[in-house]
Design a protein around this motif. Structure first.
Motif, short mmCIF file in Angstrom:
data_model
loop_
_atom_site.label_atom_id
_atom_site.label_comp_id
_atom_site.label_asym_id
_atom_site.label_seq_id
_atom_site.Cartn_x
_atom_site.Cartn_y
_atom_site.Cartn_z
N GLY A 1 0.86 -1.18 0.00
CA GLY A 1 0.00 0.00 0.00
C GLY A 1 0.89 1.23 0.00
O GLY A 1 1.72 1.40 -0.88
N ARG A 2 0.76 2.05 1.04
CA ARG A 2 1.63 3.23 1.18
C ARG A 2 2.75 3.00 2.18
O ARG A 2 3.54 3.90 2.45
N ALA A 3 2.81 1.81 2.75
CA ALA A 3 3.78 1.51 3.80
C ALA A 3 5.04 0.87 3.22
O ALA A 3 4.97 -0.02 2.37
N ARG A 4 6.18 1.35 3.66
CA ARG A 4 7.48 0.81 3.25
C ARG A 4 7.95 -0.14 4.34
O ARG A 4 7.96 0.22 5.51
N ARG A 5 8.32 -1.37 3.97
CA ARG A 5 8.81 -2.35 4.93
C ARG A 5 10.13 -2.92 4.45
O ARG A 5 10.32 -3.19 3.27
N ILE A 6 11.04 -3.12 5.42
CA ILE A 6 12.37 -3.63 5.13
C ILE A 6 12.50 -5.01 5.78
O ILE A 6 12.33 -5.14 7.00
N PRO A 7 12.81 -6.04 4.99
CA PRO A 7 13.00 -7.36 5.59
C PRO A 7 14.20 -7.34 6.55
O PRO A 7 15.25 -6.77 6.23
N ALA A 8 14.03 -7.96 7.71
CA ALA A 8 15.10 -7.99 8.71
C ALA A 8 16.36 -8.64 8.15
O ALA A 8 17.47 -8.19 8.45
N HIS A 9 16.20 -9.67 7.32
CA HIS A 9 17.38 -10.33 6.76
C HIS A 9 18.14 -9.39 5.83
O HIS A 9 19.37 -9.47 5.72
N ALA A 10 17.45 -8.46 5.16
CA ALA A 10 18.12 -7.49 4.29
C ALA A 10 18.95 -6.52 5.12
O ALA A 10 20.06 -6.15 4.71
N LEU A 11 18.44 -6.14 6.28
CA LEU A 11 19.20 -5.26 7.16
C LEU A 11 20.44 -5.98 7.68
O LEU A 11 21.54 -5.42 7.69
N ALA A 12 20.28 -7.24 8.06
CA ALA A 12 21.42 -8.03 8.54
C ALA A 12 22.47 -8.17 7.43
O ALA A 12 23.68 -8.06 7.69
N HIS A 13 22.01 -8.38 6.20
CA HIS A 13 22.93 -8.50 5.06
C HIS A 13 23.69 -7.19 4.83
O HIS A 13 24.90 -7.21 4.57
N LEU A 14 23.00 -6.06 4.92
CA LEU A 14 23.65 -4.76 4.76
C LEU A 14 24.75 -4.59 5.80
O LEU A 14 25.87 -4.18 5.47
N ILE A 15 24.45 -4.92 7.04
CA ILE A 15 25.43 -4.78 8.12
C ILE A 15 26.64 -5.67 7.87
O ILE A 15 27.79 -5.22 7.97
N THR A 16 26.39 -6.93 7.51
CA THR A 16 27.49 -7.87 7.25
C THR A 16 28.36 -7.39 6.09
O THR A 16 29.58 -7.40 6.18
N THR A 17 27.71 -6.94 5.02
CA THR A 17 28.45 -6.46 3.85
C THR A 17 29.31 -5.26 4.20
O THR A 17 30.47 -5.19 3.81
N ARG A 18 28.74 -4.31 4.95
CA ARG A 18 29.50 -3.11 5.33
C ARG A 18 30.68 -3.47 6.23
O ARG A 18 31.76 -2.91 6.09
N LEU A 19 30.49 -4.42 7.14
CA LEU A 19 31.59 -4.85 8.01
C LEU A 19 32.70 -5.48 7.20
O LEU A 19 33.89 -5.23 7.45
N GLU A 20 32.33 -6.30 6.22
CA GLU A 20 33.34 -6.94 5.36
C GLU A 20 34.08 -5.90 4.53
O GLU A 20 35.30 -6.00 4.35
N GLN A 21 33.37 -4.89 4.03
CA GLN A 21 34.01 -3.84 3.25
C GLN A 21 34.97 -3.01 4.11
O GLN A 21 36.06 -2.65 3.65
N GLU A 22 34.57 -2.75 5.33
CA GLU A 22 35.44 -1.98 6.26
C GLU A 22 36.70 -2.75 6.61
O GLU A 22 37.76 -2.16 6.80
N ALA A 23 36.58 -4.09 6.70
CA ALA A 23 37.73 -4.93 7.07
C ALA A 23 38.72 -5.09 5.93
O ALA A 23 39.89 -5.37 6.16
N ALA A 24 38.23 -4.93 4.69
CA ALA A 24 39.09 -5.15 3.52
C ALA A 24 40.06 -4.01 3.32
O ALA A 24 39.98 -2.95 3.78
#
Length: 62
Positions: free
Chosen positions: A39-62
């Protein structure tokens, strides 16, 4: 609802990441954080948020 199917609101993502509303919408706009529109509501899957965090951590470590 399991963590894989949990849907978060923009304010919930803001609280979990401790970032502003505009920063969350920037992540959504640039497709770094996928979302669903129900409808007019935006929802973010929790697994997508977890993936974003993991990806950012891996990028920071590289």
């Amino acid at each position: 609802m399991t963590a894989g199917t949990e849907l978060l609101t923009v304010p919930e993502v803001m609280a979990r990441l401790k970032i502003s509303r505009s920063a969350v919408y920037d992540l959504l706009r640039t497709h770094q954080l996928p979302s669903l529109t129900l409808g007019r509501a935006r929802r973010i899957p929790a697994h997508a948020l977890a993936h974003l965090i993991t990806t950012r951590l891996e990028q920071e470590a590289a």
